[in-house]
Design an enzyme around this catalytic site. Structure first.
Site, mmCIF file in Angstrom:
data_model
loop_
_atom_site.group_PDB
_atom_site.id
_atom_site.type_symbol
_atom_site.label_atom_id
_atom_site.label_comp_id
_atom_site.label_asym_id
_atom_site.label_seq_id
_atom_site.Cartn_x
_atom_site.Cartn_y
_atom_site.Cartn_z
ATOM 1 N N GLY A 131 -4.710 5.636 -0.092
ATOM 2 C CA GLY A 131 -3.700 4.635 -0.433
ATOM 3 C C GLY A 131 -2.434 5.291 -0.959
ATOM 4 N N GLY A 189 -2.075 -0.277 -1.327
ATOM 5 C CA GLY A 189 -1.521 1.012 -0.928
ATOM 6 C C GLY A 189 -0.823 0.984 0.420
ATOM 7 N N THR A 192 -5.271 0.667 -9.503
ATOM 8 C CA THR A 192 -4.962 2.034 -9.904
ATOM 9 C C THR A 192 -4.517 2.085 -11.358
ATOM 10 O OG1 THR A 192 -4.156 2.491 -7.698
ATOM 11 C CG2 THR A 192 -3.388 3.975 -9.448
HETATM 12 N N1 GLY Z 1 -3.302 1.111 -4.942
HETATM 13 C C1 GLY Z 1 -4.505 1.765 -4.654
HETATM 14 C C2 GLY Z 1 -4.784 1.888 -3.234
HETATM 15 O O1 GLY Z 1 -4.320 1.084 -2.427
HETATM 16 O O2 GLY Z 1 -5.507 2.780 -2.875
#
Ligand code: GLY
Length: 309
Positions: A180, A204, A150
């Site tokens: 997420g 996430g 991200t």
């Molecule tokens: N950190 C991004 C996700 O898990 O969607």
């Protein structure tokens, strides 16, 4: 006047450079953070965000994004958006609404269409080919990206307004409709102009168990420096996951307080981030968690040249 901006991963460097110029000329934190994120969303080389992102298991790119205003606490988010160029702009617009501020899938797309947001096929030949290859492998291994994920950003402008924003395609080969941490308030981002802002990256499913960004901001409120707050939030939660579940996914956090002091922490061996403030030029750092310690060092020029994400 003080200003500052911080973002996850080396891929945010170009956007941070532009945001730094904007903030230095008294630009708004909202425009500056949007600049950081759209720079990454628009680049086809980054496979975890925006154009050129990797799709879900059905070959569809579903995008999540969020924006939070630390002064009004307004929050806007979208999840599972298909075929829109800049999900973060849609999330920002949703902050203006009183109701229906977090829209998913079809509803988010209808809202984006009505409000004139640009549509775009977000699949590149490269992302399609990677998906095709993965299908042939027939291995079902869902895991966070290695070395990028991200794009999350947080900061403060010269009017002391704080904000945070995120954008991601989530996990490669995720199930349709999987969401997420990134668009969830308190999990992927949180901002309070009277204290500070934080944003997270990693797995996430684990980040959302700990509301890690709210926790980081809460610790700053109780007097911890941004560095101590990020460290305590990540390390304590990592330990809790290990004690209770025997495993913890990747979790990394960056944060900034209202005085433009920043902090970062990770439970991984390698997490890059970028920051710029009124007193520090845009700088890429690499954080790692080794032998129970957070080690944060500036990246070398050679590393920056050879690692784009
Ligand atoms: N950190 C991004 C996700 O898990 O969607």
């Amino acid at each position: 006047m003080k200003w500052g901006v911080i973002a996850t991963w080396r891929m945010a460097l170009d956007g941070i450079k532009k945001a730094a110029l904007m903030l230095d000329q008294d630009g708004s934190i909202f425009d500056s953070l949007q600049q950081v994120i759209t720079e990454v969303e628009d680049c086809p080389d980054y496979t975890s965000v925006g154009y050129g992102a990797l799709p879900n298991e059905k070959g569809i790119i579903e995008l999540d994004a969020a924006f939070m205003d630390g002064t009004t606490l307004s929050f806007g988010a979208v999840s599972g958006v298909i075929n829109f160029k800049n999900p973060v702009k849609i999330a920002r617009k949703l902050m203006d609404e009183r109701f229906n501020t977090f829209l998913a899938g079809q509803g988010a797309q209808e809202y984006a269409q009505i409000n004139g947001f640009e549509e775009k096929n977000m699949m590149t030949d490269c992302s399609y080919n990677i998906w095709q290859k993965k299908l042939l492998e027939k291995k079902e291994v869902l895991k966070p990206y290695d070395g990028h994920d991200t794009v999350g950003t947080a900061g403060v402008d010269t009017s002391s307004r704080m904000a945070a924003a995120t954008s991601t395609s989530g996990l490669f080969m995720k199930k349709t409709g999987r969401i997420g941490d990134s668009p969830l308030p308190g999990c992927g981002l949180y901002s309070d102009s009277s204290i500070g802002s934080a944003t997270a990256t990693g797995l996430g499913e684990d980040i959302m168990k700990g509301c890690i960004c709210y926790e980081t901001v809460r610790l700053m409120e109780y007097g911890l420096s941004p560095q101590d707050a990020a460290q305590k939030a990540v390390e304590q939660f990592n330990k809790k996951l290990m004690d209770r579940r025997g495993q913890a996914g990747d979790i990394s956090v960056v944060c900034m307080n209202k005085d433009a002091k920043w902090g970062a922490a990770t439970n991984t061996g390698h997490f890059s981030f970028v920051t710029a403030t009124y007193s520090e030029k845009p700088t890429v750092y690499i954080a790692s968690f080794r032998d129970g310690k957070q080690i944060i060092l500036p990246a070398t020029e050679e590393w920056i040249r050879n690692n784009k994400e």
